[in-house]
Write an enzyme that holds these catalytic residues in place. Structure first.
Site, PDB file in Angstrom:
ATOM      1  N   GLU A  41      -6.404   9.696  17.102  1.00 45.60           N
ATOM      2  CA  GLU A  41      -7.319   9.544  15.963  1.00 45.60           C
ATOM      3  C   GLU A  41      -8.765   9.779  16.380  1.00 45.60           C
ATOM      4  O   GLU A  41      -9.535  10.451  15.681  1.00 45.60           O
ATOM      5  CB  GLU A  41      -7.188   8.131  15.375  1.00 45.60           C
ATOM      6  CG  GLU A  41      -5.888   7.866  14.644  1.00 45.60           C
ATOM      7  CD  GLU A  41      -5.692   6.407  14.299  1.00 45.60           C
ATOM      8  OE1 GLU A  41      -4.746   6.104  13.549  1.00 45.60           O
ATOM      9  OE2 GLU A  41      -6.480   5.555  14.792  1.00 45.60           O
ATOM     10  N   ASP A  81      -1.797   6.692  19.618  1.00 41.69           N
ATOM     11  CA  ASP A  81      -2.239   6.766  18.231  1.00 41.69           C
ATOM     12  C   ASP A  81      -3.759   6.639  18.139  1.00 41.69           C
ATOM     13  O   ASP A  81      -4.429   7.446  17.470  1.00 41.69           O
ATOM     14  CB  ASP A  81      -1.561   5.666  17.409  1.00 41.69           C
ATOM     15  CG  ASP A  81      -1.899   5.738  15.927  1.00 41.69           C
ATOM     16  OD1 ASP A  81      -1.270   6.540  15.222  1.00 41.69           O
ATOM     17  OD2 ASP A  81      -2.797   4.998  15.482  1.00 41.69           O
ATOM     18  N   ASP A 107      -4.548  -3.110   9.830  1.00 38.29           N
ATOM     19  CA  ASP A 107      -4.578  -3.697  11.175  1.00 38.29           C
ATOM     20  C   ASP A 107      -5.478  -4.924  11.271  1.00 38.29           C
ATOM     21  O   ASP A 107      -5.111  -5.936  11.869  1.00 38.29           O
ATOM     22  CB  ASP A 107      -5.069  -2.662  12.198  1.00 38.29           C
ATOM     23  CG  ASP A 107      -4.058  -1.556  12.448  1.00 38.29           C
ATOM     24  OD1 ASP A 107      -2.857  -1.787  12.231  1.00 38.29           O
ATOM     25  OD2 ASP A 107      -4.474  -0.456  12.860  1.00 38.29           O
ATOM     26  N   GLU A 154     -16.747  28.429   6.015  1.00 33.96           N
ATOM     27  CA  GLU A 154     -16.296  28.901   7.330  1.00 33.96           C
ATOM     28  C   GLU A 154     -15.914  27.766   8.279  1.00 33.96           C
ATOM     29  O   GLU A 154     -15.037  27.944   9.134  1.00 33.96           O
ATOM     30  CB  GLU A 154     -17.388  29.767   7.975  1.00 33.96           C
ATOM     31  CG  GLU A 154     -17.696  31.042   7.202  1.00 33.96           C
ATOM     32  CD  GLU A 154     -16.472  31.930   7.000  1.00 33.96           C
ATOM     33  OE1 GLU A 154     -15.544  31.887   7.830  1.00 33.96           O
ATOM     34  OE2 GLU A 154     -16.441  32.676   5.993  1.00 33.96           O
ATOM     35  N   HIS A 191       2.873  -0.024  13.284  1.00 36.20           N
ATOM     36  CA  HIS A 191       1.828   0.323  14.254  1.00 36.20           C
ATOM     37  C   HIS A 191       1.709  -0.857  15.202  1.00 36.20           C
ATOM     38  O   HIS A 191       1.791  -2.016  14.780  1.00 36.20           O
ATOM     39  CB  HIS A 191       0.502   0.599  13.549  1.00 36.20           C
ATOM     40  CG  HIS A 191      -0.633   0.955  14.480  1.00 36.20           C
ATOM     41  ND1 HIS A 191      -0.461   1.761  15.580  1.00 36.20           N
ATOM     42  CD2 HIS A 191      -1.952   0.601  14.471  1.00 36.20           C
ATOM     43  CE1 HIS A 191      -1.627   1.912  16.197  1.00 36.20           C
ATOM     44  NE2 HIS A 191      -2.545   1.204  15.552  1.00 36.20           N
ATOM     45  N   GLY A 233       3.128   7.133   3.616  1.00 33.24           N
ATOM     46  CA  GLY A 233       4.196   6.569   2.798  1.00 33.24           C
ATOM     47  C   GLY A 233       4.619   7.458   1.655  1.00 33.24           C
ATOM     48  O   GLY A 233       5.794   7.474   1.264  1.00 33.24           O
ATOM     49  N   GLU A 278     -11.837  26.473   5.256  1.00 32.57           N
ATOM     50  CA  GLU A 278     -10.753  27.293   5.794  1.00 32.57           C
ATOM     51  C   GLU A 278      -9.941  26.585   6.877  1.00 32.57           C
ATOM     52  O   GLU A 278      -8.917  27.103   7.327  1.00 32.57           O
ATOM     53  CB  GLU A 278     -11.310  28.622   6.310  1.00 32.57           C
ATOM     54  CG  GLU A 278     -11.844  29.502   5.184  1.00 32.57           C
ATOM     55  CD  GLU A 278     -12.198  30.910   5.642  1.00 32.57           C
ATOM     56  OE1 GLU A 278     -11.743  31.309   6.737  1.00 32.57           O
ATOM     57  OE2 GLU A 278     -12.925  31.585   4.913  1.00 32.57           O
ATOM     58  N   GLY A 335       0.839  -1.189   0.000  1.00 31.37           N
ATOM     59  CA  GLY A 335       0.000   0.000   0.000  1.00 31.37           C
ATOM     60  C   GLY A 335       0.878   1.244   0.000  1.00 31.37           C
ATOM     61  O   GLY A 335       2.064   1.180  -0.353  1.00 31.37           O
TER      62      GLY A 335
END
Length: 329
Positions: A195, A191, A83, A227, A108, A134, A231, A26
């Protein structure tokens, strides 16, 4: 303070004469495999025949093989599949081909930390985790730079796991930027927490809530989109480059004052309480168990929620507006 390693601490020669298997081609697998090969190391790639990544690997000059064959041939095996499939790939194809003295690598720690993969004690188990996709790992290497990496040692059977990890990190360019020492537990739990509460879950929920608040108050959805979503890139790019305070000094004083005085009203004590609850679910393994079971059941919750958000107004109006932005294309 964390221990950080650099080029001078790593010896690439330590991997010379050793075959490295990259299981999964990947984005991360491709970046690492190409960098290792360009660093003069012997790399073999495993990918499933017939899928696009198999063809990409061929176009890059590799001759992809099965994960069983790669694990059999290599002395260093880096597992870079998603995973939720790693445990199956390991059990069926990699474990039967492991023997004393080999090294198992990850980027991971999920499957090791939550014991979905339990390697024998006579192999090294370590993590070299670039803190970037990657594609960036590859781009920085080509520019003779690097992406910072994390290094964690879970099993040091050979006594050389640190040397292997640092040499591998150097091979992908990480030691040019710095390799930070951590543990599988720390990397995995931070991690997942990041997330869920900030990078993905927190940000997307905040965007949708802001968008919905403006639309419900009668403002045009197109204006609300700009908004509350569009941005955001300006702000995150600034934070990425110069930190939070650096960003504040580069927006208007009005925006900075609103940030300093109103932000704490959005992230309240109740929000922090829920963050601690989510962290607890990560630490206890509750989230890991839930995610594993979700995949075993065919992802009913995942698919339902994803489909619902495909049709959210912020996605509908966003698709229309992005079609007007040639620079994005």
């Amino acid at each position: 303070m964390a221990k950080i390693y650099y080029d001078k601490d790593a010896d690439l020669n330590f991997l010379k004469g050793k075959k490295i298997a990259i299981i999964g081609y990947g984005i991360q697998g491709r970046g690492q495999a190409l960098n290792l090969r360009d660093s003069g190391l012997d790399v073999i790639v495993s990918e499933i025949e017939g899928i696009p990544n198999y063809k990409i690997a061929q176009d890059d000059g590799f001759k992809p093989v099965s994960s069983s064959e790669a694990a059999k041939e290599a002395s260093i095996i880096q597992i870079l599949t998603q995973d939720h499939v790693q445990a199956k790939v390991y059990k069926e194809n990699i474990e039967p081909n492991l023997k004393k003295g080999k090294a198992l690598l990850f980027s991971h720690g999920f499957n090791i930390h939550f014991k979905q993969i339990v390697p024998s004690k006579d192999i090294d188990v370590l993590m070299v985790a670039p803190k970037g996709p990657g594609s960036l790992v590859r781009q920085m290497y080509e520019e003779k730079k690097g992406v910072p990496c994390l290094l964690a040692i879970y099993q040091n059977s050979s006594g050389d796991a640190v040397k292997i990890g640092l040499a591998y990190a150097k091979g992908i360019g990480g030691t040019k930027a710095g390799v930070i020492e951590t543990t599988f537990k720390e990397e995995t739990e931070t991690d997942l927490f990041g997330e869920q509460t900030v990078l993905c879950g927190g940000v997307t929920a905040l965007i949708k809530a802001g968008f919905e608040t403006l639309v419900e108050a009668g403002y045009q959805p197109e204006i609300a989109y700009f908004e509350c979503l569009h941005e955001l890139k300006l702000i995150t790019d600034l934070i990425y480059k110069v930190g939070i305070q650096g960003m504040r000094k580069r927006v208007s004083d009005t925006a900075e004052y609103g940030d300093l005085t109103r932000g704490k009203r959005i992230i309240t004590a109740e929000t922090r309480k829920e963050m601690r609850k989510i962290l607890g679910e990560v630490q206890s393994g509750k989230f890991a168990k839930e995610w594993i079971e979700e995949n075993e059941k065919g992802r009913p919750v995942f698919n339902k929620l994803s489909k619902e958000d495909d049709n959210h107004p912020v996605e509908v109006v966003g698709k229309k507006l992005r079609s007007m932005m040639d620079w994005i294309k």
